[in-house]
Design a protein around this motif. Structure first.
Motif: not given
Length: 165
Positions: A62-66, A68-74
């Motif tokens: 879950s942390r890895c997915r989160r 990854h999602t935050e990095s993509a948004a940034e």
């Protein structure tokens, strides 16, 4: 359910997953919290260690997915920022003055201006969101817009109130 005797196993597994002792400790703490919160889902007779290791694994995933999602948004935001053209100085000053004028308005006018003019909500949707009649919203919006126009054009007469009977 005593998870303390399994903490060593959980820490070793978390260290393998994270490759960092501080992150591993954080992972174990979060997983232990999840285990305690979900204790009602564990059934007596099942292997507690296996259940706890699964929680560590799922928490890490879950942390890895989160992350990854935050990095993509940034990255998306950064790309949009690069493409965006900075407004010229006069526009910045004008925008700053408008925002300052907006912040001096009564809260009732600020909220309707924000919802309708900035967020693009329909009058009906904004009225429902605020829990006020449509006519009240339109009146507040009109007064707020007039006040902003007056603030933008200092030479324009200030809006005045008229008595309605």
């Amino acid at each position: 359910m005593d998870i303390s005797r399994h903490l060593g196993v959980l820490r070793r597994y978390a260290l393998v997953l994270t490759r960092n002792s501080e992150r591993a400790e954080d992972l174990v703490q979060e997983a232990a919290l999840r285990a305690l919160e979900g204790a009602h889902t564990w059934q007596d007779g099942n292997d507690l260690r296996k259940w706890l290791l699964a929680i560590v694994h799922n928490t890490h995933a879950s942390r890895c997915r989160r992350k990854h999602t935050e990095s993509a948004a940034e990255a998306t935001i950064a790309a949009q920022t690069v493409r965006a053209q900075a407004p010229n100085q006069t526009d910045r000053v004008s925008l700053g003055e408008t925002v300052a004028a907006l912040m001096t308005l009564p809260e009732e006018q600020r909220e309707v201006l924000m919802l309708v003019a900035v967020e693009g909500m329909s009058y009906r949707s904004a009225a429902e969101c605020l829990g006020i009649p449509l006519g009240t919203l339109m009146s507040r919006l009109s007064r707020g817009r007039a006040a902003l126009r007056a603030a933008a054009d200092q030479d324009a007469p200030a809006p005045h109130l008229r008595l309605v009977r």
